[in-house]
Write a protein that holds these residues in place. Structure first.
Motif, short mmCIF file in Angstrom:
data_model
loop_
_atom_site.label_atom_id
_atom_site.label_comp_id
_atom_site.label_asym_id
_atom_site.label_seq_id
_atom_site.Cartn_x
_atom_site.Cartn_y
_atom_site.Cartn_z
N VAL A 84 8.76 -2.75 3.96
CA VAL A 84 9.62 -1.64 3.58
C VAL A 84 10.97 -2.16 3.07
CG1 VAL A 84 10.95 0.30 4.54
CG2 VAL A 84 8.53 0.06 5.07
N ALA A 85 11.53 -3.12 3.78
CA ALA A 85 12.88 -3.61 3.44
C ALA A 85 12.89 -4.55 2.25
CB ALA A 85 13.50 -4.29 4.66
N SER A 86 11.83 -5.33 2.08
CA SER A 86 11.80 -6.29 0.97
C SER A 86 10.38 -6.40 0.40
CB SER A 86 12.33 -7.65 1.41
OG SER A 86 11.77 -8.04 2.63
N PRO A 87 9.92 -5.31 -0.23
CA PRO A 87 8.54 -5.30 -0.73
C PRO A 87 8.29 -6.34 -1.82
CG PRO A 87 9.74 -3.37 -1.51
CD PRO A 87 10.63 -4.07 -0.51
N GLU A 88 9.33 -6.79 -2.48
CA GLU A 88 9.14 -7.82 -3.50
C GLU A 88 8.84 -9.18 -2.87
OE1 GLU A 88 13.28 -7.48 -2.25
OE2 GLU A 88 11.97 -6.00 -3.15
N LEU A 89 9.20 -9.36 -1.61
CA LEU A 89 8.92 -10.61 -0.90
C LEU A 89 7.65 -10.55 -0.07
CD1 LEU A 89 12.52 -11.54 0.32
CD2 LEU A 89 11.31 -12.41 -1.68
N VAL A 90 7.48 -9.45 0.65
CA VAL A 90 6.30 -9.31 1.52
C VAL A 90 5.37 -8.30 0.86
CG1 VAL A 90 5.44 -8.84 3.83
CG2 VAL A 90 7.68 -9.89 3.53
N THR A 91 4.52 -8.83 0.03
CA THR A 91 3.56 -8.02 -0.72
C THR A 91 2.39 -7.62 0.18
OG1 THR A 91 2.29 -9.96 -1.38
CG2 THR A 91 4.13 -9.29 -2.84
N PRO A 92 1.61 -6.65 -0.23
CA PRO A 92 0.42 -6.31 0.56
C PRO A 92 -0.50 -7.51 0.79
CG PRO A 92 0.86 -4.55 -1.00
CD PRO A 92 1.82 -5.69 -1.33
N GLU A 93 -0.66 -8.36 -0.22
CA GLU A 93 -1.53 -9.53 -0.07
C GLU A 93 -0.99 -10.48 0.99
OE1 GLU A 93 -0.22 -8.49 -3.08
OE2 GLU A 93 -2.04 -7.40 -3.65
N LEU A 94 0.32 -10.74 0.94
CA LEU A 94 0.93 -11.63 1.93
C LEU A 94 0.87 -11.02 3.32
CD1 LEU A 94 2.43 -14.20 2.68
CD2 LEU A 94 4.58 -13.07 1.99
N ALA A 95 1.14 -9.72 3.42
CA ALA A 95 1.07 -9.05 4.72
C ALA A 95 -0.33 -9.13 5.31
CB ALA A 95 1.52 -7.60 4.59
N ARG A 96 -1.34 -8.90 4.49
CA ARG A 96 -2.72 -9.01 4.96
C ARG A 96 -3.03 -10.43 5.45
NH1 ARG A 96 -4.38 -5.39 0.24
NH2 ARG A 96 -5.21 -3.51 1.24
N ALA A 97 -2.57 -11.44 4.70
CA ALA A 97 -2.82 -12.83 5.09
C ALA A 97 -2.13 -13.15 6.41
CB ALA A 97 -2.35 -13.78 3.99
N CYS A 98 -0.89 -12.69 6.57
CA CYS A 98 -0.16 -12.93 7.83
C CYS A 98 -0.84 -12.23 8.99
CB CYS A 98 1.28 -12.44 7.69
SG CYS A 98 2.30 -13.41 6.56
N LEU A 99 -1.25 -11.00 8.77
CA LEU A 99 -1.93 -10.25 9.82
C LEU A 99 -3.25 -10.92 10.19
CD1 LEU A 99 -1.94 -7.79 11.67
CD2 LEU A 99 -3.01 -6.51 9.81
N ARG A 100 -3.99 -11.35 9.18
CA ARG A 100 -5.27 -12.03 9.44
C ARG A 100 -5.05 -13.27 10.31
NH1 ARG A 100 -10.25 -10.82 9.78
NH2 ARG A 100 -10.23 -9.76 7.79
N ARG A 101 -4.05 -14.06 9.96
CA ARG A 101 -3.77 -15.27 10.73
C ARG A 101 -3.38 -14.93 12.17
NH1 ARG A 101 -0.93 -20.29 8.45
NH2 ARG A 101 -2.80 -20.07 7.18
N ALA A 102 -2.52 -13.93 12.34
CA ALA A 102 -2.08 -13.55 13.69
C ALA A 102 -3.25 -13.07 14.54
CB ALA A 102 -1.00 -12.47 13.60
#
Length: 186
Positions: free
Chosen positions: A159-177
């Protein structure tokens, strides 16, 4: 023939308008007149359903939490607990316009309610519901809290920095966690 109103639908219509107003201008801009204009109704009609702005805000926040919880429960478990957990948490990421709106409003409400334990109760209740749902999917309470904390951070960053944390990156981070929470080596 007299018209009959669907009062629940009207309340939800007003709540949805409030959410859109908050996304555009924050809680400070969420006046009854702004919400009425967004909903295409009169201020008087809103006051018929909500006697105060605080009552409207509370209803809207609970409406948002209910929609979010329904999305969580709509995820169908698969044979793999790790995958079920990932799918449940992914369903809460702001990956589309509706979920982005919900995330912006959640952040605004949370920031506004921090000073008041009473005002935080809906958030605390929602987190407890989410933890219970995740535990019922097969994870421990520690894993549920850890993963919802990761999810909260991802939502805030999206929400705060969508240009940095894209849906693809968020999914990858969530998958790893999720994989790491269940002992995976990713």
């Amino acid at each position: 023939m007299p018209r009959t109103a669907d009062h629940d639908a009207r309340r939800r219509q007003v709540a949805d308008a409030l959410l859109r107003v908050i996304v555009r201008g924050g809680l400070a801009e969420a006046s009854l007149s702004a919400v009425a204009e967004e909903a295409g109704v009169s201020v008087g009609l809103i006051q018929r359903y909500f006697t105060t702005k605080a009552e409207l805000l509370n209803f809207a926040f609970n409406h948002l939490l209910d929609r979010t919880y329904e999305r969580l429960l709509a995820v169908r478990p698969v044979d793999d607990t790790t995958e079920t957990t990932y799918l449940m948490l992914e369903a809460l990421l702001p990956l589309d316009e509706e979920r982005f709106t919900e995330a912006v409003v959640w952040v605004a409400f949370l920031a506004d309610t921090l000073p008041s334990p009473t005002a935080r109760k809906p958030h605390v209740s929602a987190m407890l519901r989410m933890h219970r749902a995740l535990v019922s999917a097969g994870m421990s309470t520690v894993e549920a809290v850890m993963l919802t904390s990761v999810l909260d951070g991802l939502i805030l960053d999206m929400v705060a920095s969508p240009e940095l944390v894209t849906p693809e990156l968020a999914r990858a981070c969530l998958r790893r966690a999720v994989d790491q929470a269940f002992g995976g080596q990713t």
